[in-house]
Motif scaffolding. Structure first.
Motif, PDB file in Angstrom:
ATOM      1  N   MET A 208       2.241  -6.790   7.525  1.00 11.69           N
ATOM      2  CA  MET A 208       2.286  -7.053   5.914  1.00 11.69           C
ATOM      3  C   MET A 208       1.869  -6.223   4.964  1.00 11.69           C
ATOM      4  N   ALA A 209       1.502  -5.272   5.797  1.00 13.66           N
ATOM      5  CA  ALA A 209       1.126  -3.980   5.380  1.00 13.66           C
ATOM      6  C   ALA A 209       1.677  -3.539   4.437  1.00 13.66           C
ATOM      7  N   ILE A 210       2.753  -2.646   5.267  1.00 14.31           N
ATOM      8  CA  ILE A 210       3.860  -2.033   4.392  1.00 14.31           C
ATOM      9  C   ILE A 210       4.515  -3.506   3.797  1.00 14.31           C
ATOM     10  N   GLU A 211       4.885  -4.352   3.233  1.00  7.02           N
ATOM     11  CA  GLU A 211       5.486  -5.140   2.977  1.00  7.02           C
ATOM     12  C   GLU A 211       4.177  -5.888   1.135  1.00  7.02           C
ATOM     13  N   LEU A 212       3.233  -5.344   1.765  1.00 10.40           N
ATOM     14  CA  LEU A 212       2.007  -5.123   0.589  1.00 10.40           C
ATOM     15  C   LEU A 212       2.235  -4.010  -0.104  1.00 10.40           C
ATOM     16  N   ARG A 213       2.163  -2.825   0.860  1.00  5.66           N
ATOM     17  CA  ARG A 213       3.108  -2.038  -0.113  1.00  5.66           C
ATOM     18  C   ARG A 213       3.822  -1.628  -0.626  1.00  5.66           C
ATOM     19  N   LEU A 214       5.288  -2.252  -0.685  1.00  4.01           N
ATOM     20  CA  LEU A 214       5.751  -1.738  -0.981  1.00  4.01           C
ATOM     21  C   LEU A 214       6.177  -2.741  -2.272  1.00  4.01           C
ATOM     22  N   ARG A 215       5.476  -4.270  -2.331  1.00  2.00           N
ATOM     23  CA  ARG A 215       5.553  -5.190  -3.455  1.00  2.00           C
ATOM     24  C   ARG A 215       4.411  -4.277  -4.290  1.00  2.00           C
ATOM     25  N   ARG A 216       3.743  -3.827  -3.863  1.00  2.00           N
ATOM     26  CA  ARG A 216       2.632  -3.834  -5.077  1.00  2.00           C
ATOM     27  C   ARG A 216       2.425  -2.149  -5.440  1.00  2.00           C
ATOM     28  N   GLY A 217       3.290  -1.404  -4.512  1.00  3.93           N
ATOM     29  CA  GLY A 217       3.801   0.045  -5.486  1.00  3.93           C
ATOM     30  C   GLY A 217       4.307   0.591  -6.924  1.00  3.93           C
ATOM     31  N   PHE A 218       5.221  -0.449  -6.671  1.00  2.03           N
ATOM     32  CA  PHE A 218       6.176  -1.308  -7.548  1.00  2.03           C
ATOM     33  C   PHE A 218       6.514  -2.693  -8.506  1.00  2.03           C
ATOM     34  N   GLY A 219       4.887  -2.776  -8.660  1.00  2.00           N
ATOM     35  CA  GLY A 219       4.892  -3.506  -9.079  1.00  2.00           C
ATOM     36  C   GLY A 219       5.421  -5.020  -9.450  1.00  2.00           C
ATOM     37  N   VAL A 220       5.917  -6.016  -8.347  1.00  2.00           N
ATOM     38  CA  VAL A 220       6.606  -6.758  -8.083  1.00  2.00           C
ATOM     39  C   VAL A 220       5.990  -8.062  -8.130  1.00  2.00           C
ATOM     40  N   LEU A 233      11.181 -14.506  -2.623  1.00  4.93           N
ATOM     41  CA  LEU A 233      12.054 -12.479  -3.293  1.00  4.93           C
ATOM     42  C   LEU A 233      11.729 -11.890  -1.735  1.00  4.93           C
ATOM     43  N   ALA A 234      12.770 -12.021  -0.859  1.00  4.75           N
ATOM     44  CA  ALA A 234      12.642 -11.339   0.197  1.00  4.75           C
ATOM     45  C   ALA A 234      12.434  -9.531   0.219  1.00  4.75           C
ATOM     46  N   LEU A 235      11.788  -9.258   0.970  1.00  8.13           N
ATOM     47  CA  LEU A 235      11.401  -7.926   0.544  1.00  8.13           C
ATOM     48  C   LEU A 235      12.440  -7.405   0.658  1.00  8.13           C
ATOM     49  N   SER A 236      13.247  -7.447   1.747  1.00  8.60           N
ATOM     50  CA  SER A 236      14.819  -7.023   1.555  1.00  8.60           C
ATOM     51  C   SER A 236      15.352  -6.569   0.803  1.00  8.60           C
ATOM     52  N   GLU A 237      15.439  -7.630  -0.523  1.00  8.27           N
ATOM     53  CA  GLU A 237      16.630  -7.269  -1.716  1.00  8.27           C
ATOM     54  C   GLU A 237      15.120  -5.874  -2.334  1.00  8.27           C
ATOM     55  N   ASP A 335       1.943  -4.400 -14.891  1.00 14.06           N
ATOM     56  CA  ASP A 335       1.521  -3.113 -16.182  1.00 14.06           C
ATOM     57  C   ASP A 335       1.954  -1.530 -15.366  1.00 14.06           C
ATOM     58  N   LEU A 336       3.011  -0.774 -14.971  1.00 19.03           N
ATOM     59  CA  LEU A 336       2.935   0.475 -15.035  1.00 19.03           C
ATOM     60  C   LEU A 336       1.511   1.249 -14.411  1.00 19.03           C
ATOM     61  N   ALA A 337       0.615   1.261 -14.868  1.00 21.62           N
ATOM     62  CA  ALA A 337      -0.922   1.510 -14.919  1.00 21.62           C
ATOM     63  C   ALA A 337      -1.195   0.576 -13.747  1.00 21.62           C
ATOM     64  N   ASN A 338      -1.158  -0.972 -13.912  1.00 24.47           N
ATOM     65  CA  ASN A 338      -1.645  -1.252 -12.954  1.00 24.47           C
ATOM     66  C   ASN A 338      -1.144  -0.786 -11.254  1.00 24.47           C
ATOM     67  N   CYS A 339       0.009  -0.548 -10.807  1.00 23.48           N
ATOM     68  CA  CYS A 339       1.045  -0.077  -9.758  1.00 23.48           C
ATOM     69  C   CYS A 339       0.230   0.262  -8.823  1.00 23.48           C
ATOM     70  N   ASP A 340       0.206   0.353  -7.484  1.00 21.66           N
ATOM     71  CA  ASP A 340      -0.129   0.482  -6.749  1.00 21.66           C
ATOM     72  C   ASP A 340       0.899   2.477  -6.434  1.00 21.66           C
ATOM     73  N   LEU A 341       1.038   3.513  -6.886  1.00 17.44           N
ATOM     74  CA  LEU A 341       1.417   4.281  -7.127  1.00 17.44           C
ATOM     75  C   LEU A 341       0.563   5.749  -7.976  1.00 17.44           C
ATOM     76  N   ILE A 342       1.320   6.395  -7.450  1.00 14.20           N
ATOM     77  CA  ILE A 342       0.897   7.433  -8.738  1.00 14.20           C
ATOM     78  C   ILE A 342       1.861   7.950  -9.551  1.00 14.20           C
ATOM     79  N   LEU A 343       1.773   8.129 -10.275  1.00 10.14           N
ATOM     80  CA  LEU A 343       2.853   7.919 -11.140  1.00 10.14           C
ATOM     81  C   LEU A 343       2.417  10.314 -12.259  1.00 10.14           C
ATOM     82  N   LYS A 344       3.933  10.263 -11.983  1.00  7.73           N
ATOM     83  CA  LYS A 344       3.630  11.367 -11.904  1.00  7.73           C
ATOM     84  C   LYS A 344       4.699  11.999 -13.375  1.00  7.73           C
ATOM     85  N   PRO A 345       4.292  12.820 -13.946  1.00  8.48           N
ATOM     86  CA  PRO A 345       4.920  13.277 -15.639  1.00  8.48           C
ATOM     87  C   PRO A 345       6.506  13.129 -16.475  1.00  8.48           C
TER      88      PRO A 345
END
Length: 345
Positions: A208-220, A233-237, A335-345
């Protein structure tokens, strides 16, 4: 009579040889330290620490190398993931027929036992009883699985079952999962949950931690049908699309390893098939920087496990959307600002 004495002497010599073989020495001392030790848990933990840090570790390695003919060397953690974790159920036959699978799991087992029984760091004697019960319960399962690992080698590499006189229920049941859930809620030192160890069920949280990390990391956020209802929406997609852009994304650990551990966790989730007690423990430690973040160029953040430019995140979101039938489905993205990742320039 002389012949009978000679035969008895030969039997005695064979018995002595067997008793000094590395595996028998390891099992005998392991039983004395923890498996058959009926002392209070605090005493058992101390006895196990003294034995393992003082020579038991070497006995385990000697037993493994003597029985299998394989040498335990050094491996990078990434190699251990690739060699020790089947990606799907179809990989199991190939893994169990491969020497590196057994070496990798022996190394992981030693690493996790080293984490618990560090030389020169015995445990305090005045901790609550549950402290000792937890560590003894986990340690017993870890040590038993070191023998299961040898039995698996004999079974799958040599075609000899039951050589080491140990069995393991390889399929999970609902009962331990239920009790594990109560432990998460109440703790395992309460009148509402048993205190026994159910460490295998940690695979649920890992997945579950991996799935939430990827979904929220890319804002899906969600996939919707035209009636506005959320549909699966399968995480495999998502993984398939992220893989197309991984060269432009910085992950705290290689993306291939994230994918492998996630697929490995699905084996347990969908079939209940258990591997070894150390498997989810090592996976959690390995994925820690991806799941929990850490330092990055701009400071420290729990989102630092994924770093990407805004345009790359948009490409991932567009790829997920374009992979579906737009006449049938809509998507909700953060929105990108709410995705759980670091946005680089």
């Amino acid at each position: 009579m002389p012949n009978a004495l000679f035969e008895d002497d030969a039997k005695l010599k064979r018995a002595k040889r067997r008793s000094t073989m590395p595996f028998n020495q390891y099992r005998r001392n392991l039983n004395a330290a923890i498996l058959a030790n009926k002392d209070p848990d605090g005493v058992v933990l101390q006895a196990t620490h003294t034995w393992f840090a003082g020579g038991g570790r070497a006995e385990l390695q000697a037993a493994f190398e003597h029985e299998t003919g394989l040498k335990i060397g050094n491996r990078k953690d990434g190699a251990l993931v690739e060699q020790g974790y089947p990606k799907n159920i179809n990989e199991y036959p190939g893994k169990t027929a491969w020497d590196q699978y057994y070496i990798a799991n022996a190394i992981i087992a030693l690493q996790e036992l080293d984490r618990i029984f560090q030389p020169g760091k015995p445990y305090p004697t005045r901790n609550p009883d549950i402290f000792y019960r937890n560590l003894v319960g986990l340690s017993r399962k870890l040590f038993l699985d070191t023998i299961v690992l040898l039995d698996d080698w004999a079974t799958f590499k040599q075609g000899l079952q039951g050589v080491f006189g140990i069995g393991k229920n390889r399929l999970e049941h609902a009962t331990p999962t239920y009790h594990s859930a109560l432990q998460v809620i109440y703790g395992n030192c309460s009148p509402f949950a048993f205190s026994d160890n159910h460490s295998d069920t940690s695979v649920n949280q890992l997945r579950m931690a991996i799935e939430l990390r990827l979904r929220r990391g890319f804002g899906v956020t969600a996939k919707l049908n035209k009636a506005g209802s959320i549909v699966p929406l399968a995480l495999s997609e998502i993984i398939q699309v992220v893989a197309l852009h991984k060269q432009n994304i910085t992950f705290a650990v290689p993306f291939e390893h994230i994918d492998r551990i996630y697929q490995w966790s699905n084996i347990y989730m969908h079939t209940g098939l258990k591997q070894y007690v150390w498997s989810p423990i090592f996976a959690l430690h390995y994925l820690r920087p991806f799941l929990l973040g850490g330092k990055h160029a701009g400071g420290t953040s729990s989102n630092a496990g994924i770093i990407a430019a805004p345009g790359v995140v948009k490409q991932v979101q567009s790829g997920i959307e374009n992979g579906a039938d737009k006449s049938q489905f809509d998507f909700v993205f953060e929105d990108l600002a709410n995705c759980d990742l670091i946005l680089k320039p």
